[in-house]
Motif scaffolding. Structure first.
Motif, PDB file in Angstrom:
ATOM      1  N   ARG A  57       0.890  -1.165   0.000  1.00 59.01           N
ATOM      2  CA  ARG A  57       0.000   0.000   0.000  1.00 59.01           C
ATOM      3  C   ARG A  57       0.925   1.211   0.000  1.00 59.01           C
ATOM      4  N   VAL A  58       0.813   2.066  -1.017  1.00 57.22           N
ATOM      5  CA  VAL A  58       1.749   3.170  -1.198  1.00 57.22           C
ATOM      6  C   VAL A  58       0.992   4.493  -1.293  1.00 57.22           C
ATOM      7  N   LEU A  59       1.456   5.457  -0.506  1.00 53.84           N
ATOM      8  CA  LEU A  59       0.950   6.811  -0.612  1.00 53.84           C
ATOM      9  C   LEU A  59       2.050   7.643  -1.269  1.00 53.84           C
ATOM     10  N   PHE A  60       1.819   8.052  -2.510  1.00 57.24           N
ATOM     11  CA  PHE A  60       2.749   8.924  -3.214  1.00 57.24           C
ATOM     12  C   PHE A  60       2.395  10.358  -2.829  1.00 57.24           C
ATOM     13  N   CYS A  61       3.331  11.059  -2.208  1.00 52.52           N
ATOM     14  CA  CYS A  61       3.137  12.423  -1.742  1.00 52.52           C
ATOM     15  C   CYS A  61       3.916  13.351  -2.665  1.00 52.52           C
ATOM     16  N   MET A  62       3.239  14.310  -3.274  1.00 55.87           N
ATOM     17  CA  MET A  62       3.878  15.178  -4.254  1.00 55.87           C
ATOM     18  C   MET A  62       3.725  16.636  -3.852  1.00 55.87           C
ATOM     19  N   GLY A  63       4.815  17.369  -3.974  1.00 59.60           N
ATOM     20  CA  GLY A  63       4.807  18.776  -3.632  1.00 59.60           C
ATOM     21  C   GLY A  63       5.332  19.631  -4.770  1.00 59.60           C
ATOM     22  N   ILE A  64       4.587  20.654  -5.095  1.00 58.67           N
ATOM     23  CA  ILE A  64       5.035  21.630  -6.094  1.00 58.67           C
ATOM     24  C   ILE A  64       6.063  22.526  -5.411  1.00 58.67           C
ATOM     25  N   ASN A  65       7.175  22.798  -6.090  1.00 51.17           N
ATOM     26  CA  ASN A  65       8.230  23.597  -5.445  1.00 51.17           C
ATOM     27  C   ASN A  65       8.322  25.020  -6.003  1.00 51.17           C
ATOM     28  N   GLN A  66       9.276  25.762  -5.490  1.00 54.55           N
ATOM     29  CA  GLN A  66       9.413  27.181  -5.829  1.00 54.55           C
ATOM     30  C   GLN A  66       9.725  27.407  -7.308  1.00 54.55           C
ATOM     31  N   ASN A  67      10.427  26.474  -7.956  1.00 54.88           N
ATOM     32  CA  ASN A  67      10.719  26.649  -9.383  1.00 54.88           C
ATOM     33  C   ASN A  67       9.438  26.794 -10.195  1.00 54.88           C
ATOM     34  N   PHE A  68       8.416  26.037  -9.831  1.00 55.32           N
ATOM     35  CA  PHE A  68       7.133  26.167 -10.523  1.00 55.32           C
ATOM     36  C   PHE A  68       6.524  27.534 -10.253  1.00 55.32           C
ATOM     37  N   MET A  69       6.577  27.968  -9.002  1.00 60.02           N
ATOM     38  CA  MET A  69       5.991  29.262  -8.636  1.00 60.02           C
ATOM     39  C   MET A  69       6.681  30.423  -9.358  1.00 60.02           C
ATOM     40  N   ASP A  70       7.974  30.282  -9.596  1.00 61.87           N
ATOM     41  CA  ASP A  70       8.757  31.337 -10.249  1.00 61.87           C
ATOM     42  C   ASP A  70       8.677  31.295 -11.776  1.00 61.87           C
ATOM     43  N   ALA A  71       8.158  30.211 -12.328  1.00 62.56           N
ATOM     44  CA  ALA A  71       8.145  30.035 -13.791  1.00 62.56           C
ATOM     45  C   ALA A  71       7.117  30.957 -14.448  1.00 62.56           C
ATOM     46  N   ALA A  72       7.398  31.320 -15.688  1.00 64.94           N
ATOM     47  CA  ALA A  72       6.440  32.086 -16.490  1.00 64.94           C
ATOM     48  C   ALA A  72       5.228  31.197 -16.780  1.00 64.94           C
ATOM     49  N   ARG A  73       4.112  31.822 -17.085  1.00 65.89           N
ATOM     50  CA  ARG A  73       2.849  31.081 -17.294  1.00 65.89           C
ATOM     51  C   ARG A  73       3.001  29.984 -18.346  1.00 65.89           C
ATOM     52  N   GLU A  74       3.666  30.266 -19.442  1.00 61.62           N
ATOM     53  CA  GLU A  74       3.849  29.272 -20.509  1.00 61.62           C
ATOM     54  C   GLU A  74       4.615  28.058 -19.993  1.00 61.62           C
ATOM     55  N   GLU A  75       5.651  28.298 -19.204  1.00 64.57           N
ATOM     56  CA  GLU A  75       6.428  27.204 -18.621  1.00 64.57           C
ATOM     57  C   GLU A  75       5.574  26.418 -17.619  1.00 64.57           C
ATOM     58  N   GLN A  76       4.745  27.110 -16.841  1.00 63.60           N
ATOM     59  CA  GLN A  76       3.849  26.422 -15.912  1.00 63.60           C
ATOM     60  C   GLN A  76       2.881  25.499 -16.649  1.00 63.60           C
ATOM     61  N   LEU A  77       2.399  25.940 -17.793  1.00 67.04           N
ATOM     62  CA  LEU A  77       1.510  25.092 -18.599  1.00 67.04           C
ATOM     63  C   LEU A  77       2.243  23.845 -19.095  1.00 67.04           C
ATOM     64  N   ASP A  78       3.514  24.005 -19.476  1.00 73.48           N
ATOM     65  CA  ASP A  78       4.325  22.847 -19.875  1.00 73.48           C
ATOM     66  C   ASP A  78       4.520  21.888 -18.698  1.00 73.48           C
ATOM     67  N   VAL A  79       4.724  22.451 -17.510  1.00 76.97           N
ATOM     68  CA  VAL A  79       4.872  21.618 -16.310  1.00 76.97           C
ATOM     69  C   VAL A  79       3.573  20.862 -16.058  1.00 76.97           C
ATOM     70  N   TRP A  80       2.442  21.531 -16.173  1.00 78.63           N
ATOM     71  CA  TRP A  80       1.156  20.882 -15.943  1.00 78.63           C
ATOM     72  C   TRP A  80       0.949  19.726 -16.924  1.00 78.63           C
TER      73      TRP A  80
END
Length: 120
Positions: free
Chosen positions: A8-31
């Motif tokens: 039984r595995v709980l995968f815990c994922m956290g968005i980091n500061q690099n995402f917060m600092d990225a331009a909107r276009e880069e954030q869309l690529d990350v998504w």
């Protein structure tokens, strides 16, 4: 001989500061890359996703650890498959950038077993 029970595995994922600092276009690529990784876990042989939870409405900003941004709960056939799921962050490309998803998202897995409590 009894069948080996899945982990039984709980995968815990956290968005980091690099995402917060990225331009909107880069954030869309990350998504888009995040979706590829997320679906990759769902589609991986030996993984049965049980459910997920997202804190994005009640948590603002990056998460370096608990509380995490999102969680995925799954039964996984073995440890090597857990590692393969986590490795998707190292291998999933983000758009046309030289970056992989792990630049923007952190993952940790909590591994245990299903708790079964017998009725008296």
């Amino acid at each position: 001989m009894s069948e080996k029970k899945p982990l039984r595995v709980l995968f815990c994922m956290g968005i980091n500061q690099n995402f917060m600092d990225a331009a909107r276009e880069e954030q869309l690529d990350v998504w888009a890359a995040f979706g590829e990784m997320w679906n990759g876990i769902h589609d991986m042989d030996g993984v049965e996703v049980i459910g997920n939870m997202d804190d994005d409405q009640s948590m603002v900003g990056p998460s370096a650890g608990y509380p995490w941004t999102t969680y995925l709960l799954a039964d996984v056939k073995d440890y090597d498959t857990v590692v393969a799921c986590c490795n998707l962050l190292r291998t999933t490309a983000v758009g046309d950038t030289p970056y992989k998803l792990w630049r923007y998202v952190k993952i940790e897995s909590r591994i245990g077993r299903e708790l079964i409590v017998q009725r008296a």
